[in-house]
Design an enzyme around this catalytic site. Structure first.
Site, PDB file in Angstrom:
ATOM      1  N   HIS A 191       5.423 -14.524  -3.184  1.00 60.67           N
ATOM      2  CA  HIS A 191       4.749 -13.301  -2.765  1.00 60.67           C
ATOM      3  C   HIS A 191       5.760 -12.220  -2.366  1.00 60.67           C
ATOM      4  CE1 HIS A 191       1.452 -10.895  -1.174  1.00 60.67           C
ATOM      5  NE2 HIS A 191       2.125 -10.751  -0.043  1.00 60.67           N
ATOM      6  N   THR A 225       6.751 -18.605  -0.464  1.00 64.78           N
ATOM      7  CA  THR A 225       6.165 -18.407  -1.794  1.00 64.78           C
ATOM      8  C   THR A 225       6.833 -17.219  -2.481  1.00 64.78           C
ATOM      9  OG1 THR A 225       4.463 -16.856  -1.062  1.00 64.78           O
ATOM     10  CG2 THR A 225       3.941 -19.224  -0.891  1.00 64.78           C
ATOM     11  N   GLU A 272       0.794  -1.226   0.000  1.00 64.30           N
ATOM     12  CA  GLU A 272       0.000   0.000   0.000  1.00 64.30           C
ATOM     13  C   GLU A 272       0.830   1.283   0.000  1.00 64.30           C
ATOM     14  OE1 GLU A 272      -2.213  -3.417   1.059  1.00 64.30           O
ATOM     15  OE2 GLU A 272      -0.547  -2.609   2.230  1.00 64.30           O
TER      16      GLU A 272
END
Length: 155
Positions: free
Chosen positions: A89, A87, A59
């Site tokens: 991510h 992962t 964000e």
């Protein structure tokens, strides 16, 4: 030859924003403390610093863009912590956060200092948030002061 370098001098009325993710709060809180302390040590009044907290590193670029476009801050010190997990991510968040922050700086002309840690393990983050490797929040704030001064000096 003309040499341009920034100094740690404030322009009158300069405001700064510290943007920080809440994710990995133990680390980000220490980074924010380092940035606030650095700005204060260099003459930035507490009421000339806005601290904005967001959920996570993802964000940060959006909020940085909104603040930079508003024109109320001489520089943005952006802080966060992304720790590699099991992962991919981690790569998406860390890389695209950095890319987004650079885009904000280039699109707006406002210095956006990237103090978002991207580390392999939590211990690496702790070392950079007041541990053996210093405080990257403090370093980002110092760079913000220098960049504000440098941009004022450039033709």
């Amino acid at each position: 030859m003309t040499l341009y370098e920034g100094e740690l001098r404030l322009p009158p009325g300069a405001r700064f924003a510290i943007l920080a993710s809440r994710w990995n709060a133990r680390i980000t809180d220490a980074l924010v403390d380092g940035a606030r302390r650095c700005l204060a040590d260099h003459g930035v009044a507490e009421d000339a610093v806005d601290v904005v907290r967001v959920p996570g590193a993802w964000e940060l670029p959006l909020v940085a863009r909104k603040l930079a476009a508003a024109g109320g801050h001489a520089a943005l010190v952006v802080l966060g912590c992304v720790v590699r997990g099991d992962t991919r991510h981690y790569e998406h968040v860390a890389d695209l956060c950095a890319e987004g922050l650079m885009r904000v700086a280039l699109d707006t002309g406002v210095p956006v200092l990237n103090g978002v840690l991207a580390v392999e393990k939590f211990e690496d983050a702790a070392a950079r948030a007041g541990g053996a490797h210093g405080n990257k929040g403090e370093e980002a704030a110092m760079a913000a002061l220098e960049m504000v001064n440098l941009l004022e000096r450039l033709p």
